[in-house]
Motif scaffolding. Structure first.
Motif, PDB file in Angstrom:
ATOM      1  N   ALA B  91     -36.598 -25.795  11.063  1.00  0.00           N
ATOM      2  CA  ALA B  91     -35.760 -24.561   9.660  1.00  0.00           C
ATOM      3  C   ALA B  91     -37.629 -24.688   9.422  1.00  0.00           C
ATOM      4  O   ALA B  91     -38.200 -25.262   9.295  1.00  0.00           O
ATOM      5  N   THR B  92     -37.329 -23.083   8.375  1.00  0.00           N
ATOM      6  CA  THR B  92     -38.629 -22.607   7.686  1.00  0.00           C
ATOM      7  C   THR B  92     -37.844 -22.007   6.276  1.00  0.00           C
ATOM      8  O   THR B  92     -36.402 -22.325   6.317  1.00  0.00           O
ATOM      9  N   GLY B  93     -38.264 -22.944   4.818  1.00  0.00           N
ATOM     10  CA  GLY B  93     -38.173 -22.259   3.890  1.00  0.00           C
ATOM     11  C   GLY B  93     -36.771 -22.219   3.309  1.00  0.00           C
ATOM     12  O   GLY B  93     -36.497 -23.863   4.032  1.00  0.00           O
ATOM     13  N   ARG B  94     -35.756 -22.069   2.774  1.00  0.00           N
ATOM     14  CA  ARG B  94     -34.835 -22.835   2.082  1.00  0.00           C
ATOM     15  C   ARG B  94     -33.320 -21.811   2.453  1.00  0.00           C
ATOM     16  O   ARG B  94     -33.708 -21.158   2.883  1.00  0.00           O
ATOM     17  N   ASP B  95     -32.349 -22.090   2.792  1.00  0.00           N
ATOM     18  CA  ASP B  95     -31.326 -21.810   3.344  1.00  0.00           C
ATOM     19  C   ASP B  95     -30.755 -20.991   2.083  1.00  0.00           C
ATOM     20  O   ASP B  95     -31.144 -21.177   0.763  1.00  0.00           O
ATOM     21  N   LYS B  96     -30.064 -19.994   2.418  1.00  0.00           N
ATOM     22  CA  LYS B  96     -29.324 -18.947   2.000  1.00  0.00           C
ATOM     23  C   LYS B  96     -28.713 -18.753   1.910  1.00  0.00           C
ATOM     24  O   LYS B  96     -27.351 -19.378   2.710  1.00  0.00           O
ATOM     25  N   ALA B  97     -27.680 -18.471   0.852  1.00  0.00           N
ATOM     26  CA  ALA B  97     -25.660 -18.633   0.337  1.00  0.00           C
ATOM     27  C   ALA B  97     -26.024 -17.626   0.801  1.00  0.00           C
ATOM     28  O   ALA B  97     -26.077 -16.549   0.577  1.00  0.00           O
ATOM     29  N   VAL B  98     -24.116 -17.293   1.481  1.00  0.00           N
ATOM     30  CA  VAL B  98     -24.247 -15.810   2.116  1.00  0.00           C
ATOM     31  C   VAL B  98     -22.274 -15.560   1.546  1.00  0.00           C
ATOM     32  O   VAL B  98     -21.972 -17.253   1.499  1.00  0.00           O
ATOM     33  N   HIS B  99     -22.567 -14.795   0.523  1.00  0.00           N
ATOM     34  CA  HIS B  99     -20.926 -14.692   0.066  1.00  0.00           C
ATOM     35  C   HIS B  99     -20.547 -13.377   0.407  1.00  0.00           C
ATOM     36  O   HIS B  99     -20.835 -12.552   0.826  1.00  0.00           O
ATOM     37  N   ASP B 100     -19.115 -13.466  -0.015  1.00  0.00           N
ATOM     38  CA  ASP B 100     -17.850 -12.596   0.188  1.00  0.00           C
ATOM     39  C   ASP B 100     -17.066 -12.582  -1.020  1.00  0.00           C
ATOM     40  O   ASP B 100     -16.995 -12.795  -2.048  1.00  0.00           O
TER      41      ASP B 100
END
Lengths: 144, 144
Positions: B91-100
């Motif tokens: 893993a690299t960086g931060r997780d990104k939120a996915v929005h609807d």
């Protein structure tokens, strides 16, 4: 449109697909699977109004696709009239050959929209690619 | 695939479509209209072999889509094992939120493939985005 093509698919046709599938079928009056390319009258519509008419689904688009009949400048001549109310489309550069494998199937002309009237007019950022069917048999030699 | 989607359409899904349509349906074992995303076992396949397995139609691709079950490092633990024969995904960086719209529907983790064995290993250009379902109710606070 939305109901026919699954989520995640975008209309990004190649020149070959535009000429070899869409334009070819259109000219032959054959049915096109999905009505993604609208019929318009290019001489009665300004570039900035194309967006509304040629929208595909709900996507943000920066390119629009349409079919339009060529208009003659004079009824008896061969020159093409590409003027609208607000300006005119002027060809730029050389026409580009469109191939299916190694076979010539069409040509692509690039045009720029100028506001005003020729020979004056103010260049804009609007670019159009105009496709036509063509084969080795009927191809203009300068265009290859 | 080729016979279902008209010419000119390419699979370029957004994060929202991947999570909100494809992953959601997959997790719920619902039918997906078009079988464009293959099932693979990520721990038994090297990144350079994905291309062959996850091909869509005849297009040149630089991105491949697949479903894979997460593997646990230890049967009783929660740590994820992402090693293959040749290397491992880190893993690299931060997780990104996915929005609807404004609703959280999932998260996207970015991973890089390293050849060799952790904690050593040689970084490669292979990047993976790993999506998971998530909602405000079960969302981890650090991940927003």
């Amino acid at each position: 449109m939305e109901s026919c093509v699954p989520p995640g698919f975008r209309f990004h046709p190649t020149d070959e697909e535009l000429v070899g599938y869409y334009l070819k079928k259109k000219v032959a009056s054959q049915k096109i699977d999905l009505d993604v390319i609208r019929d318009i009258d290019l001489y009665r519509i300004e570039p900035w109004d194309l967006q509304e008419r040629c929208r595909i689904g709900y996507e943000e688009q920066s390119e629009w696709y349409f079919f339009s009949h060529k208009d003659k400048k004079y009824p008896t001549g061969t020159r093409t009239n590409r003027a609208t109310m607000a300006g005119f489309w002027k060809a730029t550069g050389r026409d580009k050959a469109v191939h299916d494998k190694n076979k010539l199937i069409g040509m692509r002309k690039t045009l720029v929209f100028y506001k005003g009237r020729a020979p004056n007019g103010q260049k804009t950022d609007w670019i159009m690619h105009e496709y036509r069917l063509e084969s080795e048999e009927n191809g203009a030699p300068q265009a290859s």
